[in-house]
Each structure stands twice: as structure tokens, then as C-alpha cells.
Design an enzyme around this catalytic site. Structure first.
Site, PDB file in Angstrom:
ATOM      1  N   GLU A   1      64.737  52.372  49.486  1.00  0.00           N
ATOM      2  CA  GLU A   1      64.830  50.968  49.886  1.00  0.00           C
ATOM      3  C   GLU A   1      66.245  50.617  50.338  1.00  0.00           C
ATOM      4  OE1 GLU A   1      61.981  49.146  46.384  1.00  0.00           O
ATOM      5  OE2 GLU A   1      64.139  48.984  46.263  1.00  0.00           O
TER       6      GLU A   1
ATOM      7  N   CYS B   1      72.515  46.451  51.339  1.00  0.00           N
ATOM      8  CA  CYS B   1      72.611  47.248  50.109  1.00  0.00           C
ATOM      9  C   CYS B   1      71.827  48.538  50.327  1.00  0.00           C
ATOM     10  CB  CYS B   1      72.009  46.415  48.973  1.00  0.00           C
ATOM     11  SG  CYS B   1      72.017  47.256  47.405  1.00  0.00           S
TER      12      CYS B   1
ATOM     13  N   CYS C   1      67.324  58.199  40.058  1.00  0.00           N
ATOM     14  CA  CYS C   1      68.670  58.235  39.478  1.00  0.00           C
ATOM     15  C   CYS C   1      68.595  58.951  38.140  1.00  0.00           C
ATOM     16  CB  CYS C   1      69.190  56.809  39.280  1.00  0.00           C
ATOM     17  SG  CYS C   1      70.908  56.731  38.730  1.00  0.00           S
TER      18      CYS C   1
ATOM     19  N   CYS D   1      67.802  49.398  33.665  1.00  0.00           N
ATOM     20  CA  CYS D   1      67.573  49.637  35.093  1.00  0.00           C
ATOM     21  C   CYS D   1      66.232  50.331  35.318  1.00  0.00           C
ATOM     22  CB  CYS D   1      68.730  50.484  35.625  1.00  0.00           C
ATOM     23  SG  CYS D   1      68.496  51.043  37.309  1.00  0.00           S
TER      24      CYS D   1
ATOM     25  N   GLY E   1      70.197  54.856  42.909  1.00  0.00           N
ATOM     26  CA  GLY E   1      71.020  56.052  42.708  1.00  0.00           C
ATOM     27  C   GLY E   1      72.444  55.775  42.286  1.00  0.00           C
ATOM     28  N   GLU E   2      73.128  56.856  41.858  1.00  0.00           N
ATOM     29  CA  GLU E   2      74.534  56.774  41.486  1.00  0.00           C
ATOM     30  C   GLU E   2      75.333  57.475  42.583  1.00  0.00           C
ATOM     31  OE1 GLU E   2      76.748  55.388  39.517  1.00  0.00           O
ATOM     32  OE2 GLU E   2      78.223  56.701  40.442  1.00  0.00           O
TER      33      GLU E   2
ATOM     34  N   SER F   1      79.540  51.223  44.417  1.00  0.00           N
ATOM     35  CA  SER F   1      79.384  50.811  43.020  1.00  0.00           C
ATOM     36  C   SER F   1      79.009  52.010  42.164  1.00  0.00           C
ATOM     37  CB  SER F   1      78.284  49.745  42.944  1.00  0.00           C
ATOM     38  OG  SER F   1      78.062  49.370  41.604  1.00  0.00           O
TER      39      SER F   1
ATOM     40  N   LEU G   1      80.436  47.825  34.408  1.00  0.00           N
ATOM     41  CA  LEU G   1      80.984  47.963  33.050  1.00  0.00           C
ATOM     42  C   LEU G   1      79.922  47.588  32.023  1.00  0.00           C
ATOM     43  CD1 LEU G   1      83.533  48.731  31.517  1.00  0.00           C
ATOM     44  CD2 LEU G   1      84.260  46.349  31.638  1.00  0.00           C
ATOM     45  N   ASN G   2      79.429  46.368  32.120  1.00  0.00           N
ATOM     46  CA  ASN G   2      78.213  45.965  31.374  1.00  0.00           C
ATOM     47  C   ASN G   2      78.328  45.903  29.851  1.00  0.00           C
ATOM     48  OD1 ASN G   2      77.082  45.872  33.897  1.00  0.00           O
ATOM     49  ND2 ASN G   2      75.923  47.770  33.702  1.00  0.00           N
TER      50      ASN G   2
ATOM     51  N   ASN H   1      67.867  41.055  35.387  1.00  0.00           N
ATOM     52  CA  ASN H   1      66.661  40.801  36.160  1.00  0.00           C
ATOM     53  C   ASN H   1      65.514  41.591  35.512  1.00  0.00           C
ATOM     54  OD1 ASN H   1      65.371  39.722  38.539  1.00  0.00           O
ATOM     55  ND2 ASN H   1      65.207  41.852  39.175  1.00  0.00           N
TER      56      ASN H   1
ATOM     57  N   CYS I   1      65.741  45.456  42.033  1.00  0.00           N
ATOM     58  CA  CYS I   1      65.400  46.545  41.128  1.00  0.00           C
ATOM     59  C   CYS I   1      64.157  47.347  41.477  1.00  0.00           C
ATOM     60  CB  CYS I   1      65.291  46.020  39.708  1.00  0.00           C
ATOM     61  SG  CYS I   1      66.822  45.295  39.184  1.00  0.00           S
TER      62      CYS I   1
HETATM   63  N1  SAH Z   1      74.590  53.440  40.050  1.00  0.00           N
HETATM   64  C1  SAH Z   1      75.405  52.424  40.604  1.00  0.00           C
HETATM   65  C2  SAH Z   1      74.731  51.575  41.679  1.00  0.00           C
HETATM   66  C3  SAH Z   1      73.296  51.160  41.414  1.00  0.00           C
HETATM   67  S1  SAH Z   1      73.022  49.868  40.269  1.00  0.00           S
HETATM   68  C4  SAH Z   1      75.988  51.556  39.496  1.00  0.00           C
HETATM   69  O1  SAH Z   1      75.614  51.749  38.344  1.00  0.00           O
HETATM   70  O2  SAH Z   1      76.833  50.719  39.764  1.00  0.00           O
HETATM   71  C5  SAH Z   1      73.716  48.459  41.024  1.00  0.00           C
HETATM   72  C6  SAH Z   1      74.017  47.342  40.053  1.00  0.00           C
HETATM   73  O3  SAH Z   1      72.810  46.751  39.560  1.00  0.00           O
HETATM   74  C7  SAH Z   1      74.789  47.795  38.821  1.00  0.00           C
HETATM   75  O4  SAH Z   1      75.863  46.930  38.573  1.00  0.00           O
HETATM   76  C8  SAH Z   1      73.784  47.689  37.709  1.00  0.00           C
HETATM   77  O5  SAH Z   1      74.434  47.456  36.489  1.00  0.00           O
HETATM   78  C9  SAH Z   1      72.909  46.525  38.178  1.00  0.00           C
HETATM   79  N2  SAH Z   1      71.560  46.489  37.617  1.00  0.00           N
HETATM   80  C10 SAH Z   1      70.714  47.507  37.412  1.00  0.00           C
HETATM   81  N3  SAH Z   1      69.557  47.079  36.869  1.00  0.00           N
HETATM   82  C11 SAH Z   1      69.676  45.723  36.741  1.00  0.00           C
HETATM   83  C12 SAH Z   1      68.811  44.697  36.245  1.00  0.00           C
HETATM   84  N4  SAH Z   1      67.601  44.971  35.786  1.00  0.00           N
HETATM   85  N5  SAH Z   1      69.264  43.423  36.267  1.00  0.00           N
HETATM   86  C13 SAH Z   1      70.486  43.126  36.754  1.00  0.00           C
HETATM   87  N6  SAH Z   1      71.335  44.052  37.233  1.00  0.00           N
HETATM   88  C14 SAH Z   1      70.943  45.337  37.222  1.00  0.00           C
END
Ligand code: SAH
Length: 382
Positions: A108, A121, A128, A135, A191-192, A223, A247-248, A322, A365
Site C-alpha cells: 500500500e 507514505c 514486517c 501495529c 515495513g521497517e 521512519s 520512540l513510543n 489507531n 494501518c
Molecule cells: N517501521 C517504521 C515505519 C512504519 S510504522 C517505524 O517503526 O517507524 C509508522 C508509524 O506508525 C510508527 O511511528 C508507528 O509507531 C506508528 N504506528 C504503527 N501502528 C500504529 C497504530 N495502530 N496506531 C497509531 N500509530 C501506529
């Protein structure tokens, strides 16, 4: 007929009868192959410019290349295209594209209009392997890395779709008619990206090439979930794209639990790598912070975050979780999100609340992919 010719490391290079996909040679091997055919070196630059600068789909279109040479190229090579399986438009103007790759995997890309920007995006892998708990992609596993051209072609293909739309009507809903071109790119899809380092770097070279789509690296953001050695490698690569770090969490205990990568590269090491990351004047690292109710959204977390980021040129994107079917987390209330944001602002950080866009078309997502191709690995676009 499609033949898959195995490469040494087990992946396959797609060939159409005896013809090879010329995009699979870009950027490193094109010149060598062109010279091998007895053509002049500059033909490689011309071919690249036709494909990535002018969106050519056949050698026939390459009018500044001699006819006999075009025929020779067409005998040996073909020019692959992403197949657009579906496009959807959200009430908020977000557009989602589902593409099929030659081996039938799907990926996507999401186009997000915002003020005077239109950000695409893009995905870097099918699935991944990072297994972040919040995620959807993470929960469904890893299939394969995308090739450099498969990453770059998301930009090319969406650009082509936008350019081909009549000015007055895109045919898919008025909220989507605003933008005729992409202004920014984020590698924040499925993906990463840093786990597919070489292909991602090659894709960035294509996307930023003067004779290609020519995006300024300043308009491209990668990212990562925090692969420290690859952050260093990116910093040393000379590819000056923006860095975003997911970071999260503010403690290793929580981050270990929601992002397994933290067990390899804990917060302290990750932030040390961020401090070392070379930044041009006025450039900042973006820290993404997915807000999970009762997990990482307290005032104590906001204060700890402010302390952790001290001295780093950065801004913070707060992303309320989300939800997706079966997810174990909940989204915090808006007042909690605003309180978190205010604490960061009080400590002089720029903090923005970033909503997942296009909820009505499952743009967040990977839900579109899951909906249209159920059972396949899902993807993440937030
Ligand atoms: N692997 C990379 C890029 C993909 S995820 C990374 O981790 O940055 C892109 C962004 O979406 C990341 O910041 C991730 O923390 C966020 N993300 C993933 N699942 C999510 C969800 N269910 N709700 C909100 N943000 C989410």
C-alpha cells in the site's frame, strides 16, 4: 510467462521469458549492462531519465536513443510497472493505493493532503519482522524486502496517476482533486526501512536523482523503530533525508514490552545514536509517540519524555493509537493527549498531535490490504 531466476541469496530476479526487468539494474548495474551491450555509457543515463524522469513504459518512447539500440534494449529488457489493484479516497482527502508486485504480493501507499502539502507514505517491505505490539503489520509477519525499484515505483506510479487526472475531476471524489503532484515522501508505510537498508538507500538515490523524480532529500523522511547500527549507517551515508524515530515509550520496561527491538537497542543507546546523527542547520529529528491508553500516556511519561529528549534538536509527533480488530490497546481520551502535549510544550518542545488519516477507507494501518486481500500479510500506514 514469468520465470523466476534464483539469485545467490535465495531471492529472485524477475524475468519475462528471456528479458530482464531493467529497473532491477538501477542504480548500480545499469551502466555496466549497457556497456556490455556495446552501447555508450551515456545511454544508461538516458534510459534512467526516460524511466524515472519521464515515466516511460517502453523503450519505443525513448526518442533520443537510436532506433536500432532501442530494439536491442527491448530484446534484452522490459520495464516493469506496479499494477494498481485499487485506489480509494477518504472524506478527508486521503487516498490509498493498493499495488500488486510481479510475484503477486501486494503493498500500500497512502497520499495525505495537508494544507499546502501532499505527502506520499510508502512501504519498504512486504510485512514486517519487528513485531511491534500495537501495529497490525507487526502481528502478521514478514514476507520479503522490497527491491529498490519497488520502493521508488510507488512514487513514480502515484505521480503518474495524479498527472493523468483531468484538472477538473479525478473521477474518484471531489476531496481528492486538490493535488496534482506529490510534495513530500515519508517511509512510514509497511515495513521497517532500516531493516532493508541497501534497497532503501538505492530507492532514495532514485527518488532524489536530478534526472529522476528529483525530490529534495529535505522533503523525504525515513521512519525507523530504532535500529541503532543502521541509524549510524544512514548518518554516514551522505543521504540527507529527515529522520523520524518511533520512540513510543519512556522506560525500557514498557518499550521492551511493546517494541521487541528495544531489547537489542534500549532507549539510552537509541537516543545516543540520535544525538550523534548529523543534522544540518535547523533540521530536527522527529520522535513519534503512539499514545496507548494507560500504557504510556500519563503525566509522568510526558515529563520523562521531556527529560529524555533534552539537548536533541527534535520535534514530537503524538499519534493517538489507531485501533484495529483484535488489538489489545485503546486510544487515550483527547484531554489526556492534550495534557501530554501541553507538558511537552511547557518544556519548549514542538509537539503535534497527528491523527491517523482516512479512517473511512481504512487508510490507517493496513486495513485496506487486509480487507481486499484477506489472509495476506497486512500493512501499516498511519
Ligand atoms: N517501521 C517504521 C515505519 C512504519 S510504522 C517505524 O517503526 O517507524 C509508522 C508509524 O506508525 C510508527 O511511528 C508507528 O509507531 C506508528 N504506528 C504503527 N501502528 C500504529 C497504530 N495502530 N496506531 C497509531 N500509530 C501506529
Amino acid at each position: 510467462m514469468l520465470l523466476c531466476v534464483p539469485k545467490a541469496h535465495g531471492r529472485s530476479l524477475f524475468m519475462n521469458n528471456i528479458r530482464q526487468n531493467i529497473k532491477a539494474l538501477i542504480p548500480d548495474k545499469l551502466e555496466e549492462r549497457i556497456l556490455g551491450l556495446g552501447l555508450k555509457k551515456y545511454r544508461a543515463t538516458q534510459v534512467f531519465e526516460w524511466i524515472y524522469g519521464h515515466h516511460a513504459e517502453s523503450f519505443d518512447e525513448m526518442s533520443n536513443i537510436a532506433k536500432a539500440e532501442r530494439l536491442l534494449l527491448a530484446e534484452r529488457f522490459y520495464i516493469s510497472q506496479l499494477r494498481t489493484l485499487n485506489t480509494e479516497c477518504s472524506a478527508d482527502g486521503t487516498r490509498k493505493f493498493l499495488f500488486e508486485l510481479e510475484d503477486k504480493h501486494t503493498i500500500e501507499s497512502v497520499l495525505i493532503p495537508e494544507d499546502n502539502r501532499s505527502t506520499l507514505c510508502i512501504s519498504s517491505q512486504v510485512g514486517c519482522a519487528q513485531a511491534c505490539r500495537f501495529c497490525l503489520t507487526g502481528s502478521t509477519g514478514f514476507h520479503r524486502n522490497l527491491e529498490a525499484f519497488e520502493i521508488a515505483d510507488q512514487v513514480l506510479t502515484v505521480g503518474k496517476i495524479l498527472a493523468a487526472e483531468p484538472a477538473s475531476s479525478s473521477g474518484i471524489g471531489s476531496s481528492c482533486e486538490q493535488f496534482r503532484h506529490i510534495t513530500n515522501i515519508v517511509l512510514m508505510g509497511m515495513g521497517e526501512p532500516l531493516a532493508n537498508f541497501d534497497n532503501v538507500l538505492s530507492a532514495l538515490m532514485i527518488i532524489t536523482a536530478d534526472k529522476g523524480p528529483a525530490f529534495s532529500p529535505r522533503r523525504v523522511t525515513l521512519s525507523t523503530d530504532g535500529l541503532v547500527p543502521e541509524i549510524e549507517k544512514l548518518g554516514g551515508s551522505g543521504m540527507k533525508v529527515n529522520l523520524a524515530v518511533s520512540l513510543n515509550a519512556t522506560t525500557d520496561e514498557v518499550r521492551d514490552r511493546i517494541m521487541p527491538v528495544n531489547r537489542r537497542y534500549p532507549i539510552k543507546e537509541l537516543l545516543a545514536a540520535c544525538r550523534r546523527f548529523p543534522l544540518d542547520d535547523r533540521r530536527r529529528i522527529t520522535f513519534e509517540y503512539v499514545m496507548l491508553r494507560g500504557v504510556n500516556d500519563s503525566e509522568a511519561n510526558a515529563l520523562r519524555l521531556a527529560k529524555l529528549l533534552r539537548g536533541i534538536q527534535c520535534k514530537v509527533n503524538l499519534i493517538p493509537f489507531n485501533p484495529f480488530p483484535g488489538s489489545e490497546f485503546k486510544r487515550p481520551d483527547d484531554v489526556v493527549v492534550q495534557r501530554f502535549k501541553k507538558i511537552l510544550a511547557d518544556h519548549h518542545y514542538t509537539a503535534l498531535v497527528r491523527e491517523s488519516r482516512g479512517r473511512d477507507i481504512s487508510a490507517a494501518c493496513g486495513q485496506l490490504r487486509e480487507r481486499l486481500t484477506p489472509g495476506s500479510a497486512s500493512s501499516t500506514i498511519s
